[in-house]
Design an enzyme around this catalytic site. Structure first.
Site, short mmCIF file in Angstrom:
data_model
loop_
_atom_site.label_atom_id
_atom_site.label_comp_id
_atom_site.label_asym_id
_atom_site.label_seq_id
_atom_site.Cartn_x
_atom_site.Cartn_y
_atom_site.Cartn_z
N ASP A 91 -0.22 9.83 -14.11
CA ASP A 91 -1.17 10.93 -13.88
C ASP A 91 -2.54 10.35 -13.52
O ASP A 91 -3.57 10.72 -14.08
CB ASP A 91 -1.28 11.82 -15.11
CG ASP A 91 -1.86 13.20 -14.78
OD1 ASP A 91 -1.89 13.55 -13.58
OD2 ASP A 91 -2.30 13.90 -15.70
N VAL A 143 -16.24 18.90 -26.86
CA VAL A 143 -16.74 18.43 -25.56
C VAL A 143 -15.79 18.71 -24.40
O VAL A 143 -16.14 18.49 -23.24
CB VAL A 143 -17.05 16.92 -25.60
CG1 VAL A 143 -18.20 16.63 -26.53
CG2 VAL A 143 -15.83 16.09 -25.98
N GLY A 144 -14.59 19.19 -24.68
CA GLY A 144 -13.68 19.46 -23.57
C GLY A 144 -12.36 20.04 -24.05
O GLY A 144 -12.01 19.94 -25.23
N GLY A 159 -4.95 21.98 -20.91
CA GLY A 159 -3.62 22.37 -21.31
C GLY A 159 -3.10 21.56 -22.48
O GLY A 159 -2.27 22.03 -23.26
N PHE A 160 -3.59 20.33 -22.64
CA PHE A 160 -3.13 19.46 -23.71
C PHE A 160 -3.69 19.86 -25.06
O PHE A 160 -3.12 19.57 -26.11
CB PHE A 160 -3.56 18.02 -23.43
CG PHE A 160 -5.06 17.85 -23.33
CD1 PHE A 160 -5.83 17.66 -24.47
CD2 PHE A 160 -5.68 17.91 -22.10
CE1 PHE A 160 -7.20 17.54 -24.38
CE2 PHE A 160 -7.06 17.78 -22.01
CZ PHE A 160 -7.82 17.60 -23.15
#
Length: 464
Positions: free
Chosen positions: A148, A24-25, A28-29
């Site tokens: 963040d 679903v996504g 960068g992580f």
């Protein structure tokens, strides 16, 4: 640096318990999957870092899981455990680790802005502002800095309540050492949401970092736009310390109850001087007061947004457009255009329509009634009675229609309707408590509201 999983209360989740993986996504992580947990009977989200190695969970991700497990709070995303297994796409025997979290079906504030091509209705915008402040106040009380805070890290529950997420950059604020610097910023975080002092190479994040980010986030929530859309990171790093901030002049001209106070809070949060930024316990009190002015209309706002999100493409609705219920009487009546393109999010705020207010006594009511002039009040009453069983099943915008009935629905009844769990139960109570006892006049007004919001359905059932 990597860390093997220590023995502690956090549960391990393995492939044997999981099925129906759906990507679903990504970022960068790493990657995020929606996965069905067979034993729990629920969908969960599994976040798998892109580490380049296949065995232990990296220290930053392990820390994120532990922090989220520690700070259990209603406006903070829940973590269920640590995943160990072979996700789809990995080689056989190539074990990987990840974080198992609650799944947020409606995405984030950022994805909501994309679907709506702008901001959410005012009541929902004010509630999101308040819930984020509540979540951040809790984190700061636990001596944690999120570091963040931005729209993509404010996720949305089934009822569009806020959940703070992405703790990969979180630090304990009493010993905030920036040991893992990311490309986004020297001290971590995302450039456009970082305070001016964070661009100093020796900066170590403290609570004031998050408060600044919250100010920029408030601007994004109420405008539905990204700050500095055309600016590069280098330009942001240059201009923010010089005092540049997102434009607020047009917000200050809007006659929306509570908006002036929220804009004032926003500006104090992004003050260049960290010592002048209000702590979150003070922000929380102010956002609570602002949201209280729109609290009664939140059910209508959420219903309308969910209708939009539930539509086939998520970006249009054939029966109603999203509008803002219950503004102050003096609020201007601008229409909300769902057809605004994504590129227009970078335009000045006055070039993108905000959601339009709708009072409990719509000023255009007579215009709508004239379009139904072929039906007498007696005919409207008969239409409502004859089709009530179908209407109970079909009508989802129950609270919006109750709003439009105005003083025909007393406040206590309105609140009772709002507490019902299903739309069918809401509609049944509206009929029993208001329509059935109100007679011809009330049913005629209900018909008019129905026609405004569900004209295709009215025509299918034989109305005019």
């Amino acid at each position: 640096m990597e860390m093997a999983l220590p023995s502690r209360k956090t549960r391990l989740v393995s492939d044997e318990s999981l099925e129906d993986w759906e990507h679903v996504g990504s970022g960068g992580f790493g990657d995020v999957y929606r996965v069905r947990h067979k034993d729990w009977g629920e969908d969960v989200a599994i976040k798998i870092p892109r580490t380049g190695v296949c065995t232990p969970l990296p220290l930053s991700s392990y820390k994120e899981a532990m922090l989220m497990d520690t700070v259990s709070f209603k406006f903070v995303l829940r973590v269920y455990g640590i995943y160990q297994g072979c996700p789809p796409g990995s080689r056989p025997g190539e074990n990987q680790c990840g974080i198992v979290m609650e799944y947020m079906r409606w995405g984030s504030v950022e994805s909501l802005q994309e679907v709506l091509s702008g901001p959410p209705p005012w009541p929902l915008a004010f509630r999101l502002a308040h819930q984020v402040a509540a979540g951040m106040n809790f984190l700061h009380a636990e001596k944690l800095v999120h570091q963040d805070l931005k729209p993509s890290n404010v996720l949305l529950s089934e009822s569009l309540d806020a959940r703070l997420a992405d703790f990969g950059l979180s630090r304990v604020s009493t010993s905030a050492v920036a040991s893992s610097r990311e490309k986004t910023g020297e001290a971590g975080g995302t450039y456009k949401y970082m305070p001016p002092e964070a661009f100093n190479a020796s900066y170590q994040p403290v609570r004031a970092f998050d408060i600044y980010s919250y100010g920029i986030l408030l601007w994004s929530i109420v405008t539905g736009k990204e700050p500095y859309p055309a600016a590069t990171n280098c330009l942001v790093e240059l201009k923010i310390p010089l005092g540049d901030r997102p434009p607020s002049e047009d917000l200050e001209k809007m006659e929306v109850e509570g908006l002036k106070e929220l804009v004032d809070l926003m500006k104090r949060c992004w003050d260049a001087n960290p010592d002048k930024r209000p702590p979150f316990n003070k922000c929380l009190k102010e956002t609570e007061q602002v949201f209280s002015k729109h609290k009664r209309a939140i059910h209508v706002a959420v219903d309308q947004v969910l209708e939009r999100l539930d539509s086939p493409n998520g970006n249009h609705h054939s029966e109603t457009s999203i509008s803002n219920p219950r503004p102050p009487p003096q609020a201007p009546g601008r229409s909300f255009s769902p057809a605004v393109s994504g590129s227009e999010r970078s335009m000045p705020i006055d070039e993108v329509d905000m959601p339009s207010p709708v009072t409990r006594h719509p000023p255009t009511q007579d215009v709508f009634r004239s379009s139904a002039k072929h039906m007498t009040d007696e005919e409207k009453e008969k239409f409502v009675d004859d089709n009530m069983a179908t209407l109970i099943q079909k009508i989802k915008l129950v609270m919006k229609i109750a709003e439009e009935l105005g003083n025909m629905v007393n406040p206590e009844t309105y609140d009772n309707i709002a507490t019902k769990e299903t739309k069918q139960d809401q509609m049944r109570l509206l009929y029993r408590s208001v329509l059935h006892s109100g007679g011809k006049k009330v049913k005629a007004a209900f018909y008019d509201a129905l026609k405004r919001n569900y004209q295709p359905l009215v025509e299918d059932l034989g109305g005019f």
